[in-house]
Design a protein around this motif. Structure first.
Motif, short mmCIF file in Angstrom:
data_model
loop_
_atom_site.label_atom_id
_atom_site.label_comp_id
_atom_site.label_asym_id
_atom_site.label_seq_id
_atom_site.Cartn_x
_atom_site.Cartn_y
_atom_site.Cartn_z
N VAL A 1 0.88 -1.32 0.05
CA VAL A 1 -0.13 -0.02 0.04
C VAL A 1 0.77 1.31 0.15
O VAL A 1 0.81 2.18 -0.90
N PHE A 2 1.89 1.37 0.93
CA PHE A 2 2.60 2.62 1.13
C PHE A 2 3.93 2.29 0.22
O PHE A 2 4.79 3.27 0.40
N ASN A 3 4.34 1.25 -0.08
CA ASN A 3 5.52 0.91 -0.86
C ASN A 3 6.60 1.19 -0.22
O ASN A 3 7.63 2.04 -0.80
N THR A 4 7.00 0.88 0.88
CA THR A 4 8.04 1.28 1.95
C THR A 4 8.97 0.09 1.91
O THR A 4 8.66 -1.11 1.54
N GLY A 5 10.05 0.16 2.48
CA GLY A 5 11.19 -0.86 2.56
C GLY A 5 10.98 -1.27 4.10
O GLY A 5 9.99 -1.19 4.83
N ALA A 6 12.06 -2.23 4.37
CA ALA A 6 12.13 -3.03 5.68
C ALA A 6 12.36 -2.31 6.70
O ALA A 6 11.56 -2.63 7.85
N ALA A 7 12.93 -1.20 6.85
CA ALA A 7 12.95 -0.27 7.97
C ALA A 7 11.77 0.49 8.23
O ALA A 7 11.31 0.46 9.49
N SER A 8 11.07 0.95 7.11
CA SER A 8 9.66 1.39 7.44
C SER A 8 8.71 0.41 7.94
O SER A 8 7.83 0.81 8.80
N PHE A 9 8.88 -0.67 7.51
CA PHE A 9 7.80 -1.88 8.19
C PHE A 9 8.20 -2.08 9.54
O PHE A 9 7.44 -2.25 10.44
N VAL B 1 -7.15 2.18 12.22
CA VAL B 1 -5.83 1.82 11.55
C VAL B 1 -6.00 1.40 10.13
O VAL B 1 -5.31 1.86 9.01
N GLY B 2 -7.08 0.38 9.98
CA GLY B 2 -7.24 -0.05 8.31
C GLY B 2 -7.78 1.12 7.36
O GLY B 2 -7.54 1.19 6.35
N LEU B 3 -8.49 2.05 8.26
CA LEU B 3 -8.95 3.09 7.22
C LEU B 3 -8.03 4.35 7.11
O LEU B 3 -8.64 5.29 6.16
N ALA B 4 -7.07 4.42 7.89
CA ALA B 4 -6.05 5.61 7.80
C ALA B 4 -5.53 5.76 6.34
O ALA B 4 -5.05 4.76 5.89
N PRO B 5 -5.54 7.01 5.90
CA PRO B 5 -5.24 7.14 4.32
C PRO B 5 -3.53 7.54 4.36
O PRO B 5 -3.10 7.46 3.11
N SER B 6 -2.96 7.72 5.28
CA SER B 6 -1.53 8.13 5.18
C SER B 6 -0.61 7.23 6.19
O SER B 6 -0.99 6.60 7.04
N TYR B 7 0.73 7.06 5.60
CA TYR B 7 1.62 6.11 6.50
C TYR B 7 1.50 6.92 7.90
O TYR B 7 1.63 6.01 8.80
#
Length: 428
Positions: free
Chosen positions: A257-265, A309-315
Motif C-alpha cells: 500500500v505505502f511501497n516502503t522498505g524493511a526499515a519502514s515496516f 488503522v485499516g481506514l487511515a489514508p496516510s503512512y
C-alpha cells in the motif's frame, strides 16, 4: 516515583522469576527479529504474495491448534521447568538449521513453510507450560504483577526486535538476522538450569498420583462450568482470529500500500509495540482480579482503534494510530489473562492456560489465510478494518450479554470529562 517503580517491578526481586524474565527478553528480541526477517524473506521468495504470508502464519500456528491442549495436560502432570528446557532446546536447534539455509543461499519457500510448522510444534509445547509456570515462580500474591511484567517483557522485545531487524535487513540482508535469533534462544536454556527448585511455589499443586490422572476433557468441563472464565476466552478467540494478525497485515500494508522498505515496516511494528508496552506497564499495579467490565471496555477500545488503522489514508497516520491500538490490544489481552489465571484452581492451571493459548494463538491457522486472501484481493487496509469491525461487533455483543445477565446498566457521564460507567442493580 521510587515507590511506584519498586511496586511496578516487585516480581523481579524473586531470583527465579528474574532469571526467567531475562532469558525470555533475550530470546524474544531474537524471535521478533526472526519474524520480521521471515516475513520479508517470504515476500521476496513469493513475489510479494500476501497469501503466502498467510500460509506461513497458518503453518506456524496450526500445531498450537492441534497440540496445545495435550501440552496443557503435560503441564499438569510433569515438571514444568523440565518441559520448558526441552521445548526451548528444540526451538534453538530448528533456528540454527534455518539460519544455515538462509546464510548459504539454499533456502526455498517450502523450507520456510516447513520451518514455520516445526517451530510451531515447539511453541505449542512451550507456551502453555510457560504461562502456567509463572505462578510457581512468584506465588499467587505476586501473580498479577508477574503476568503484567511478562507482557512488558514480550512487548519490550517487540519494540527492540522489529526496529533492529529492519536496520539489520537493510544493512546485512536476512541471513545474519536468522543467525542472531538462533544464538539468542540459548539464553532461556541457561537460565532454566540456573533456577533453584527449592524456591519454587508448588505447595498448592495436587499430589503426583492425582496429577497422573489429569485429563484434557476434565479441563474443558471445568471451563464450561465457569462463565466468568468462558466469556473472556470466547471474546479473545474472535478478536485474536480477526484482528490480531498484525504480523501479516502490517507487512502487506507497508510493502503493497505505502511501497516502503524493511526499515519502514519495522517502524509499524515498533509503534504497535510501544503502545503495547505502555498497556502492559499500565497493568503492573493491579493487585486483584480484573473486573469483567474492564476486560470488555478494553476489547471495545482495541477493536475501535484497530478499525481506524485499516481506514487511515496516510503512512504517518497509521503509525500514530498503532500506538493506542497496541495499548488497548495488550491491556485487553492482559486483563483477560489475569481474570482467567487468578480464578483457576492450581490442579487445572496447565489445561486452562492451554485452552487460553489455543483461543489466543490457535485461531491463527483459521484466520490468517482468510486475512491474507482479503489483503491480496481487496487490499491490506481492508483486511485490517474488516477484522476490527468483526472484533467490535463481538465486544459489543459480549457487553450486552453481560449487562443483561448481571442486570447492570451502562451510563454516560459528561463531566468532568465524558466517560462510560456501569451501575449495578444494588447501587440503583
Amino acid at each position: 516515583m521510587q515507590a511506584k517503580l519498586s511496586t511496578m517491578f516487585q516480581s523481579l526481586r524473586v531470583r527465579n522469576y528474574r532469571l526467567f524474565a531475562t532469558g525470555q527478553l533475550i530470546k524474544l528480541v531474537g524471535v521478533w527479529m526472526m519474524f520480521i526477517a521471515q516475513d520479508w524473506l517470504v515476500l521476496d521468495l513469493s513475489g510479494n504474495s500476501a497469501t503466502a504470508l498467510g500460509v506461513v502464519t497458518a503453518l506456524q500456528f496450526t500445531p498450537v491448534l492441534l497440540l496445545t491442549l495435550l501440552s496443557g495436560r503435560l503441564a499438569d502432570r510433569y515438571d514444568k521447568r523440565m518441559l520448558l528446557f526441552i521445548a526451548n532446546a528444540l526451538w534453538t536447534a530448528l533456528a540454527l538449521v534455518m539460519s544455515l539455509l538462509v546464510l548459504t543461499g539454499l533456502v526455498q519457500l517450502w523450507h520456510v513453510f516447513a520451518f514455520a510448522a516445526l517451530l510451531g510444534v515447539a511453541n505449542a509445547v512451550e507456551t502453555p507450560v510457560r504461562q502456567a509456570f509463572v505462578s510457581e515462580l512468584v506465588g499467587v500474591s505476586l501473580l498479577p504483577n508477574a503476568l503484567s511484567l511478562n507482557a512488558a517483557t514480550f512487548n519490550s522485545a517487540r519494540i527492540i526486535g522489529p526496529a533492529a531487524a529492519g536496520l539489520a535487513i537493510a544493512a546485512f540482508d536476512v541471513g545474519p538476522v536468522f543467525l542472531f535469533s538462533a544464538v539468542s534462544s540459548i539464553a532461556p536454556l541457561v537460565n532454566v538450569v540456573r533456577m533453584r527448585t527449592t524456591e519454587l511455589y508448588r505447595k498448592d499443586l495436587p499430589p503426583a498420583g492425582q496429577r497422573d490422572q489429569a485429563r484434557v476433557v476434565d479441563g474443558l468441563r471445568y471451563v464450561a462450568r465457569r462463565p466468568d472464565i468462558l466469556l473472556p476466552m470466547a471474546l479473545m478467540s474472535v478478536v485474536a482470529m480477526s484482528l490480531f494478525n498484525f504480523q501479516l497485515t502490517l507487512a502487506a500494508l507497508a510493502k503493497t500500500v505505502f511501497n516502503t522498505g524493511a526499515a519502514s515496516f519495522g517502524l509499524f511494528s515498533t509503534a504497535l509495540a510501544v503502545g503495547a508496552l505502555a498497556g502492559a506497564l499500565a497493568g503492573t499495579g493491579r493487585r486483584s482480579r480484573p473486573t469483567v467490565w474492564l476486560v470488555l471496555g478494553a476489547a471495545v477500545g482495541c477493536a475501535t482503534f484497530g478499525t481506524l488503522v485499516g481506514l487511515a489514508p496516510s503512512y504517518w497516520m497509521v503509525v500514530a494510530l498503532l500506538l493506542p491500538t497496541g495499548f488497548f490490544m495488550v491491556f485487553f489481552a492482559q486483563a483477560a489473562n489475569q481474570r482467567v489465571q487468578l480464578s483457576v484452581d492450581a490442579a487445572f492451571r496447565g489445561r486452562v492456560m492451554a485452552l487460553w493459548v489455543l483461543v489466543f494463538l490457535g485461531t491463527n491457522p483459521v484466520g490468517a489465510p482468510i486475512i491474507g486472501w482479503v489483503a491480496e484481493t481487496y487490499g491490506a487496509g481492508a483486511s485490517i478494518w474488516a477484522g476490527g469491525l468483526i472484533s467490535l461487533a463481538a465486544a459489543i455483543l459480549a457487553l450486552t450479554w453481560q449487562l443483561r445477565r448481571s442486570g447492570a446498566r451502562l451510563r454516560l457521564r459528561m463531566l468532568p470529562m465524558p466517560r462510560f460507567y456501569v451501575v449495578s442493580p444494588r447501587a440503583e
